[in-house]
Design a protein around this motif. Sequence first.
Motif, PDB file in Angstrom:
ATOM      1  N   PRO A 103      -5.513  -1.570  14.646  1.00 36.92           N
ATOM      2  CA  PRO A 103      -5.529  -0.604  13.546  1.00 36.92           C
ATOM      3  C   PRO A 103      -5.682  -1.298  12.192  1.00 36.92           C
ATOM      4  CG  PRO A 103      -3.831  -0.015  15.110  1.00 36.92           C
ATOM      5  CD  PRO A 103      -4.391  -1.339  15.567  1.00 36.92           C
ATOM      6  N   TYR A 104      -6.523  -0.736  11.396  1.00 32.40           N
ATOM      7  CA  TYR A 104      -6.802  -1.190  10.027  1.00 32.40           C
ATOM      8  C   TYR A 104      -7.457  -2.575   9.950  1.00 32.40           C
ATOM      9  CZ  TYR A 104      -3.795   2.743   8.928  1.00 32.40           C
ATOM     10  OH  TYR A 104      -3.249   4.003   8.868  1.00 32.40           O
ATOM     11  N   THR A 154       0.112  -2.063  10.153  1.00 31.55           N
ATOM     12  CA  THR A 154      -0.118  -0.666  10.540  1.00 31.55           C
ATOM     13  C   THR A 154       0.925   0.246   9.894  1.00 31.55           C
ATOM     14  OG1 THR A 154      -1.061  -1.356  12.636  1.00 31.55           O
ATOM     15  CG2 THR A 154      -0.320   0.908  12.513  1.00 31.55           C
ATOM     16  N   LEU A 161      -9.333   5.851   6.230  1.00 30.33           N
ATOM     17  CA  LEU A 161      -9.002   5.045   5.055  1.00 30.33           C
ATOM     18  C   LEU A 161     -10.292   4.583   4.395  1.00 30.33           C
ATOM     19  CD1 LEU A 161      -6.915   3.148   3.447  1.00 30.33           C
ATOM     20  CD2 LEU A 161      -7.434   1.450   5.181  1.00 30.33           C
ATOM     21  N   ILE A 192      -8.928  -1.722   1.299  1.00 29.23           N
ATOM     22  CA  ILE A 192      -8.383  -2.918   1.948  1.00 29.23           C
ATOM     23  C   ILE A 192      -9.373  -4.078   1.852  1.00 29.23           C
ATOM     24  CG2 ILE A 192      -6.725  -1.812   3.500  1.00 29.23           C
ATOM     25  CD1 ILE A 192      -8.882  -1.998   5.714  1.00 29.23           C
ATOM     26  N   LEU A 221       0.086   0.570   6.142  1.00 27.19           N
ATOM     27  CA  LEU A 221      -1.118   1.338   5.822  1.00 27.19           C
ATOM     28  C   LEU A 221      -1.036   2.768   6.357  1.00 27.19           C
ATOM     29  CD1 LEU A 221      -3.791  -1.487   6.069  1.00 27.19           C
ATOM     30  CD2 LEU A 221      -2.884  -0.375   4.020  1.00 27.19           C
ATOM     31  N   ASN A 222      -0.211   2.996   7.369  1.00 31.82           N
ATOM     32  CA  ASN A 222       0.058   4.390   7.773  1.00 31.82           C
ATOM     33  C   ASN A 222       0.724   5.143   6.629  1.00 31.82           C
ATOM     34  OD1 ASN A 222      -0.998   4.055  10.301  1.00 31.82           O
ATOM     35  ND2 ASN A 222       0.936   4.186  11.409  1.00 31.82           N
ATOM     36  N   PRO A 267     -12.482   2.030   3.238  1.00 31.71           N
ATOM     37  CA  PRO A 267     -12.492   0.594   3.551  1.00 31.71           C
ATOM     38  C   PRO A 267     -12.351  -0.274   2.303  1.00 31.71           C
ATOM     39  CG  PRO A 267     -14.219   1.707   4.749  1.00 31.71           C
ATOM     40  CD  PRO A 267     -13.656   2.719   3.785  1.00 31.71           C
ATOM     41  N   THR A 272      -1.962   5.731   3.804  1.00 34.35           N
ATOM     42  CA  THR A 272      -2.908   6.827   4.066  1.00 34.35           C
ATOM     43  C   THR A 272      -2.201   8.186   4.093  1.00 34.35           C
ATOM     44  OG1 THR A 272      -2.727   6.333   6.428  1.00 34.35           O
ATOM     45  CG2 THR A 272      -4.642   5.456   5.279  1.00 34.35           C
TER      46      THR A 272
END
Length: 686
Positions: A332-333, A293, A375, A380, A296-297, A377, A300
């Motif tokens: 998350p994610y 998280t 995000l 990822i 990827l926070n 998709p 983004t």
Amino acid sequence: MAKMRLKDPSKKYRRFKPLDIPNRQWPSKTLDKVPRWLATDLRDGNQSLVDPMDGEQKFRYFQMLVKLGYKEIEISYPSSGATDFDFTRRLVTTPGVVPNDVWLQVLSPCRKELIKRTVESLKGAKKAILHLYLATSPCFQQIVFGMDNEQSMALAVECTKYARSITKDDPNSGVEEWAYEFSPETFSDSDPEFVLKVCEGVKAAWEPSVENPIIFNLPATVEMSTPNVYADQIEFFCTKISEREKISVSLHPHNDRGCAVAAAELAQMAGADRVEGTLFGNGERTGNVDLVTLALNLYTQGIHPGIDFSDLNSVIDVVETSNKIPVHPRQPYGGQLVVCAFSGSHQDAIKKGFQARETAGATSTDPWVMPYLPLDPEDIGRTYEAIIRVNSQSGKGGVAWIIKRTLQLDLPRGLQVAFSKIVQRETDMLGREMLPNEIKDLFTEAYHLNRNPRFSLIDYNITTDRSSTTTAAAPPTTVTTDASKPAQTTSGKTAPSRNLLRKFDGVIEIDGTEHHLTGSGNGALSALAHALNNLGIDIDIADYKEHSIEKRGAGVGGEGEGGKERKGRDTQAATFIECTAMGQAQKVWGVGIHEDVVQSSLFALLGAASSFLSSRPSTPVPFRPKRSNTLDMEPSSPLSGVQVECEGNGAPKGSADAVGKLEKAAEGTEKVNDGAVAVNGDGEAH
Ligand SMILES: CC(=O)SCCNC(=O)CCNC(=O)[C@H](O)C(C)(C)COP(=O)(O)OP(=O)(O)OC[C@H]1O[C@@H](n2cnc3c(N)ncnc32)[C@H](O)[C@@H]1OP(=O)(O)O
Ligand SMILES: CC(C)C(=O)C(=O)O
């Protein structure tokens, strides 16, 4: 209803006393740089598992962490026993497993015999971080250790000196480069002034340099407060500790209050340089902070975290297998459901978002502005197929998305509405999600794409009906290959089509019997509609749309090739026709797909005719429909879920001639999906 045990919990649970920092700076900072990451899955994560990982699992996990890009990995607690000690030895002694730029970190309590064993486990390593911990909070000092501040301080300093003597000061330690980390355990519940004092003492004992700073890891061993308070504690430490340039301030948030990610982010704004955590937050109790998280926070926000999560699913595989704990579907994610929408309004918005990208010709690097999805998709490694999933909460947008992705058909709005009612009925009946293939099959069946239950087009010819030419003589013509284009003369010139009628002359098998039919109209479609008139099948067209398909999908149009790409002839026409039948108020849709656009439209018309008849399976052909406002639908019919739409008194609106007008209107329109024509009840093209 059961009541909470305490009416007034304030006596039992005391409110956390925040620091008084009037000039705190972190609230006006932004998170704009990547911290040093330390993955502690193999230590803090592992120690909290019901069944800790064995050597093989740890080995595989370690390799994954390296591949993802982690440069500091806490691999073990070597003094705990053979599994961790042997695993440490294996990494150190197996050539090529630990890249030269990766630091192996190991943990030990402040107990000399255990520190010694820990250091021994690393003999032969290139880069090693020795990590010692000692609790500094009054609760732990009193309850666990029976020590006061002075004794704690003395133990921390003494163990640091001892550690130094057998590591960086020992030329025979067997490790090329040593770093040292000290954790005042329970930092989050400690007196900040006392933590400072201990760390100053430890620093003096280790004597770090700017090139090789000491790591002070300040754990929220138990998360005790709101994240802003943790940030205050970190800012206090960062601003008060001496020789800040020789220190790497590290965070180690746990998630007891569910705020570990927020705490880590605010504390970085408060000055921390480094974050310890685990993938998907496995760890003691509610876990460690989730490194996925956090990374990827950043991503983004446009900041590359330096970790590669482009194939998150395979990371999840390794994590779940090793931890024997599933990643939560809403994580998350990573959670399986976080890039899915079931509800109609979400699906509609997402579908429009993707359409907007397509229309704008957006590439995978263009700015991401997408309703409901923070995000992309695909960044990822998730496919777009899985984003929209259909259950009883879904609407037409989601269903249309699935049909677009499985069959490449851009359904006209009216057909979306009609088909989503069929799907709605099915999902209500099933009481579960319908999978994309099931929806595709339902569509194929409902619109007779694989098999027309009543009509088969055996053979046909479309010619110019010279006998019906109304005005100036037209040159002789041949068959047009595109229903939406003017007929071509043999010399290749465009005929004055407004004056020419087309003639359908063909054989149609209806319910197993071949019928030779002829009919004339303004275009191929109206000619067929007139031909069907002769059998008493009186069909009017209310809407017409077509588009081309790049590649052929599986089983479409009755000649499926298992979804294989058909090289050389991979463009097809898809035609959508909305029809009313004489005396029927309800409209149905026909869909045709074929390489030849004329044939595609004929299929669509026959599909619609079949739907009308299939709703009355016993209707013989030729037949004469009775005039009525409703259509009796058999419950088993795939169309029986369609809502009956009544118009006026049920008298037919438009006529087969309206079909001709539609075709006229479509003439010169290469792609009708860019300029769809529809006809109103009076048969006017618009
Ligand atoms: C916050 C954290 O995650 S810290 C890391 C925790 N991880 C682990 O504990 C996993 C590995 N641990 C182990 O295998 C064992 O606990 C060992 C080998 C370290 C010690 O085992 P044992 O000697 O049997 O002790 P045991 O586990 O029962 O108790 C811990 C002892 O260490 C002491 N201790 C706890 N933390 C520390 C510390 N940071 N420094 C020094 N002593 C400590 C305790 O006070 C207790 O001492 P006591 O026996 O005098 O009361
Ligand atoms: C050893 C320390 C860093 C720890 O795991 C904690 O405090 O949670």
